[in-house]
Motif scaffolding. Structure first.
Motif, PDB file in Angstrom:
ATOM      1  N   LEU A 142       0.866  -1.231   0.056  1.00  0.00           N
ATOM      2  CA  LEU A 142      -0.017  -0.176  -0.026  1.00  0.00           C
ATOM      3  C   LEU A 142       0.871   1.034  -0.020  1.00  0.00           C
ATOM      4  CD1 LEU A 142      -2.808   1.384   0.119  1.00  0.00           C
ATOM      5  CD2 LEU A 142      -2.612   1.116   2.724  1.00  0.00           C
ATOM      6  N   TYR A 143       1.934   1.134   0.772  1.00  0.00           N
ATOM      7  CA  TYR A 143       2.847   2.275   0.859  1.00  0.00           C
ATOM      8  C   TYR A 143       3.508   2.529  -0.363  1.00  0.00           C
ATOM      9  CZ  TYR A 143       7.184   5.053   1.858  1.00  0.00           C
ATOM     10  OH  TYR A 143       8.055   6.082   2.028  1.00  0.00           O
ATOM     11  N   THR A 144       3.881   1.491  -1.300  1.00  0.00           N
ATOM     12  CA  THR A 144       4.671   1.664  -2.549  1.00  0.00           C
ATOM     13  C   THR A 144       3.481   2.187  -3.600  1.00  0.00           C
ATOM     14  OG1 THR A 144       6.096  -0.043  -1.979  1.00  0.00           O
ATOM     15  CG2 THR A 144       5.593   0.346  -4.303  1.00  0.00           C
ATOM     16  N   ALA A 145       2.411   1.710  -3.492  1.00  0.00           N
ATOM     17  CA  ALA A 145       1.203   2.085  -4.314  1.00  0.00           C
ATOM     18  C   ALA A 145       0.819   3.544  -4.224  1.00  0.00           C
ATOM     19  CB  ALA A 145      -0.038   1.335  -4.060  1.00  0.00           C
ATOM     20  N   TYR A 146       0.798   4.189  -2.783  1.00  0.00           N
ATOM     21  CA  TYR A 146       0.538   5.650  -2.561  1.00  0.00           C
ATOM     22  C   TYR A 146       1.816   6.372  -3.227  1.00  0.00           C
ATOM     23  CZ  TYR A 146      -3.185   5.995   0.836  1.00  0.00           C
ATOM     24  OH  TYR A 146      -4.555   6.176   1.258  1.00  0.00           O
ATOM     25  N   ARG A 147       3.007   5.937  -2.967  1.00  0.00           N
ATOM     26  CA  ARG A 147       4.207   6.897  -3.593  1.00  0.00           C
ATOM     27  C   ARG A 147       3.967   6.803  -5.231  1.00  0.00           C
ATOM     28  NH1 ARG A 147       6.598   9.357  -5.683  1.00  0.00           N
ATOM     29  NH2 ARG A 147       9.162  10.224  -5.432  1.00  0.00           N
ATOM     30  N   GLN A 148       3.329   5.698  -5.588  1.00  0.00           N
ATOM     31  CA  GLN A 148       3.348   5.576  -7.090  1.00  0.00           C
ATOM     32  C   GLN A 148       2.194   6.718  -7.750  1.00  0.00           C
ATOM     33  OE1 GLN A 148       2.755   1.680  -8.869  1.00  0.00           O
ATOM     34  NE2 GLN A 148       2.631   2.572 -10.973  1.00  0.00           N
ATOM     35  N   ALA A 149       1.031   6.453  -6.995  1.00  0.00           N
ATOM     36  CA  ALA A 149      -0.182   7.536  -7.076  1.00  0.00           C
ATOM     37  C   ALA A 149       0.583   8.960  -6.948  1.00  0.00           C
ATOM     38  CB  ALA A 149      -0.969   7.190  -6.254  1.00  0.00           C
ATOM     39  N   PHE A 150       1.096   9.255  -6.004  1.00  0.00           N
ATOM     40  CA  PHE A 150       1.537  10.650  -5.923  1.00  0.00           C
ATOM     41  C   PHE A 150       2.514  11.262  -7.302  1.00  0.00           C
ATOM     42  CE2 PHE A 150      -0.081  11.063  -1.649  1.00  0.00           C
ATOM     43  CZ  PHE A 150       0.438  12.120  -1.257  1.00  0.00           C
ATOM     44  N   THR A 151       3.488  10.316  -7.942  1.00  0.00           N
ATOM     45  CA  THR A 151       3.972  10.536  -8.755  1.00  0.00           C
ATOM     46  C   THR A 151       3.408  10.486 -10.110  1.00  0.00           C
ATOM     47  OG1 THR A 151       6.079   8.972  -7.707  1.00  0.00           O
ATOM     48  CG2 THR A 151       5.827   9.527 -10.146  1.00  0.00           C
ATOM     49  N   GLU A 152       2.287   9.633 -10.123  1.00  0.00           N
ATOM     50  CA  GLU A 152       1.443   9.803 -11.380  1.00  0.00           C
ATOM     51  C   GLU A 152       0.620  11.175 -11.472  1.00  0.00           C
ATOM     52  OE1 GLU A 152       0.639   4.884 -11.770  1.00  0.00           O
ATOM     53  OE2 GLU A 152      -0.971   6.235 -11.053  1.00  0.00           O
ATOM     54  N   TRP A 153       0.073  11.550 -10.279  1.00  0.00           N
ATOM     55  CA  TRP A 153      -0.834  12.766 -10.421  1.00  0.00           C
ATOM     56  C   TRP A 153      -0.222  13.950  -9.882  1.00  0.00           C
ATOM     57  CZ3 TRP A 153      -5.770  12.620 -11.486  1.00  0.00           C
ATOM     58  CH2 TRP A 153      -6.591  11.458 -11.757  1.00  0.00           C
TER      59      TRP A 153
END
Length: 699
Positions: free
Chosen positions: A74-85
């Motif tokens: 979940l933490y890694t997915a959050y970091r990726q979402a911040f990068t994407e948006w």
């Protein structure tokens, strides 16, 4: 083979007493008592998005991730979402806030969202007594400061916080923070040095130097297992007689685990009772680092003088007849002292677009190659590019396109094709890079960006390449001196300092300055006080505040030989505040062309700089999972309007189609996406169009 915490203490003490070296590899378990873990990091990220960013689309995306991911994933997915948006650097503010939870000064301070730069970070670390240290970290600092040579003068950690360095300094030693780059090299020379090198594999909580402008302070994704360069770099520093891993869970298929497994004598401490093998490592279960390092420290208190330092911070030497606790065979000795509401976000109701592009009208215009003035009318009327011009019928002669130097993205591609279409109609285009925050990569970034712009211009028939300059070069002492020696140029303020005199002469408020530099985006009609302004500016890179006067000075330089009413600037709607202030400061009737800003997606977002067709397609599909997917100027609508329909119009290409259905407007595309049968193919053809624009692929 497995062992216990007590046997690991025995092994480490014995190894060091025999004059052999130990390299420590430490994970998040070391500082878990004072630095937030995964669950708290996710909570902080949610608070940041809700309180500071108020980004409804990202909030919805994160809610979806919480429903499908757990723990580290979940933490890694959050970091990726911040990068994407948003951008690769926006999550850094969350990481820094997490690190600062260990900073507890005597006086109460309000916790805010602050982007901590180099100098501010160093200042906070110098207040070393205000940082909370767990017993294990404190004892570790004494070990490293007292016996630096026995620990190879270095420690390797996946943590981003400064607590190891602070523990070493509290114990009287010195410590230096180094970070591992993705190419396997360290941001700083390795080798003999005074004190301890703390090698941070996943990044550090603040920049490690004044010129450190890396896109990431912390990379939550461990180096890949097939990253041979990183594995080799780690193996090169793991050259001690013994490797001890603590606080880092085994079983990960990453570069660190591979590098450790290549060593011959590895001691792996686990907090749980799992005895699963990790290569040839000896597994020690039930290990608590808050007990382990204090016990090792006590055990080494009886070392001979030849193994210790004779300076402050050295480990105390046991006196004759004094027993050393935790040394094998020695009697035990008691040790003293161990024991914001989320603001509401206004959203538009879902529905059809407010504007539809009428392709037959455009096709009629295409046959006559409209003038620049007519093209500007079409951009304004059909695509909602806002034109601000006191003299709309005056022939356009020059377009001034200031661009912040960064990764070329889809927004710049769209702006470039518009500029190219105007140049094909006889308009001079001047591209000026805002590179005032330059680092060692500035020149290579300018070359790359210029190459991309020239490629985008070449897509438009008859376009002439733009003239390219940079603010850094424009503000260099040599060019400033040349302008100051030219009497004609002295008639206009072409030096940033001269512009600032005019800029701040009026009743200029701090909010005005911040918004002009886009350091306070999206303020809208919110009731804003000084505290809010200060908090927002602290999350913004300070160099943006230098850009406004430099950009204005460059425009003044261009106006030396071009009538103001024949000049137009090109940029996004978020730059309107800066140009409104220009007109408040100077009397010149310069025009402006603003493209609609994409809601909730930042300029540096990965969604705008995808590196493959598959990645573009993935971003489009993710956007369609949100309730806001079809709202005006949100991601999908913006892409279709500007990177597909407008782009084909500017290049004089036929409308996009799929399965015999014209995709010549947002209404047509939205209808196709609502059709379950046509949705996959429609997304695919849009993704191909965007990939072709971004990545040189032909359509």
């Amino acid at each position: 083979m497995t062992g216990t915490e007590q046997s690991l203490v025995h092994r480490l003490v014995t190894t060091i007493r025999q004059g052999r070296d130990v390299t420590l590899v430490l994970g998040s378990g070391l500082t878990a008592g004072v630095v937030p873990g995964v669950e708290r990091m996710v909570e902080l990220a949610d608070e940041f998005v809700g309180q500071a960013l108020q980004n409804s689309d990202l909030q919805a995306a994160l809610a979806g991730l919480r429903a499908t991911h757990r723990g580290g994933a979940l933490y890694t997915a959050y970091r990726q979402a911040f990068t994407e948006w948003l951008s690769p650097v926006e999550f850094d503010i969350v990481v820094q806030r997490a690190a600062l939870e260990a900073y507890r000064p005597d006086r109460a301070t309000a916790a805010g969202w602050e982007r901590v730069g180099y100098h501010r970070g160093v200042q906070l670390e110098e207040d070393r007594d205000a940082w909370a240290l767990a017993p294990g970290v404190e004892a570790l600092g004494e070990l490293l400061a007292g016996l630096p040579d026995r620990f190879e003068r270095r420690v390797i950690t996946t943590n981003f916080d400064p607590l190891i360095e602070l523990a070493v300094r509290r114990a009287g030693g010195t410590a230096r923070s180094l970070t591992l780059r993705r190419d396997g090299t360290f941001a700083g020379p390795l080798g003999p040095a005074a004190g301890i090198d703390v090698l941070h594999l996943h990044g550090y909580w603040r920049p490690t130097s004044e010129t450190d402008e890396r896109s990431l302070l912390h990379d939550p994704v461990p180096p890949r297992a097939d990253d041979t360069a990183v594995v080799a770099a780690l193996a090169a520093v793991l050259h001690s007689d013994t490797i001890c891993v603590a606080g880092y869970p085994p079983g990960r298929n990453d570069a660190l685990t591979r590098a450790v497994q290549e060593q011959s004598d590895v001691l792996w401490a686990r907090h749980d009772d799992d005895t699963s093998p990790v290569g040839r490592a000896l597994i020690y279960t039930g290990v608590d680092v808050d007990r382990l390092f204090p016990a090792v420290r006590r055990g080494l208190a009886a070392l001979p003088v030849s193994l210790t330092r004779t300076q402050p911070g050295a480990l105390p030497i046991a006196q004759p007849g004094e027993p050393a606790s935790d040394v094998p065979g020695a009697p035990a000795r008691a040790q003293p002292g161990e024991p914001v509401p989320v603001a509401s976000v206004a959203v538009q109701p879902a529905g059809t677009a407010l504007h539809r592009v009428h392709l037959p009208t455009l096709e009629a215009i295409l046959g006559t190659r409209p003038s620049a003035v007519e093209l500007l009318r079409q951009l304004d009327y059909e695509f909602r590019w806002r034109r601000v011009d006191d003299t709309p019928e005056t022939p356009l002669e020059l377009v001034f396109w200031p661009v912040r130097l960064r990764q070329p993205t889809l927004i710049y591609a769209v702006q470039a094709t518009v500029a190219a279409a105007l140049s094909a109609r006889g308009v001079r285009v001047v591209l000026c890079f805002d590179d005032l925050a330059g680092d060692q990569h500035t020149r290579s970034w300018r070359v790359r960006f210029t190459d991309e712009v020239e490629r985008w211009f070449a897509l438009v028939e008859g376009a002439r390449p733009p003239e390219v300059d940079s603010l850094m070069a424009f503000c260099s002492p040599g060019r400033v001196a040349e302008r100051l020696q030219d009497p004609e140029l002295l008639r206009r303020p072409t030096h940033p300092w001269a512009v600032q005199l005019e800029y701040y002469r009026g009743d200029r408020m701090m909010l005005d300055v911040a918004r002009a530099a886009k350091a306070f985006p999206g303020a809208g009609d919110l009731e804003i006080d000084d505290a809010m302004i200060g908090a927002q500016i602290r999350t913004t890179r300070a160099e943006r505040l230098m850009s406004t006067p430099a950009i204005w000075a460059y425009l003044q330089f261009l106006l030396r030989d071009t009538r103001p009413e024949a000049v137009m600037t090109l940029g996004g709607e978020d730059e309107a505040v800066m140009w409104d202030q220009w007109h408040d400061t100077f009397p010149d009737s310069v025009g402006h062309l603003f493209h609609p800003v994409m809601a909730n997606v930042r300029q540096d977002a990965r969604m705008l700089g995808a590196r493959s067709f598959r990645e573009v397609e993935d971003h489009l599909r993710k956007a369609m999972r949100l309730e806001s997917w079809d709202r005006e100027d949100h991601y999908l609508h913006w892409i279709v309007q500007h990177a597909v329909v407008l782009h084909r119009y500017l290049r004089n290409r036929p409308a996009l189609s799929y399965d015999g259905r014209l995709l010549d407007s947002w209404d047509a595309v939205r209808a196709a996406l609502l059709d379950a049968r046509q949705r996959p193919g429609t997304v695919r053809v849009i993704a191909r169009e965007v990939a072709a624009l971004l990545m040189h692929e032909s359509v």
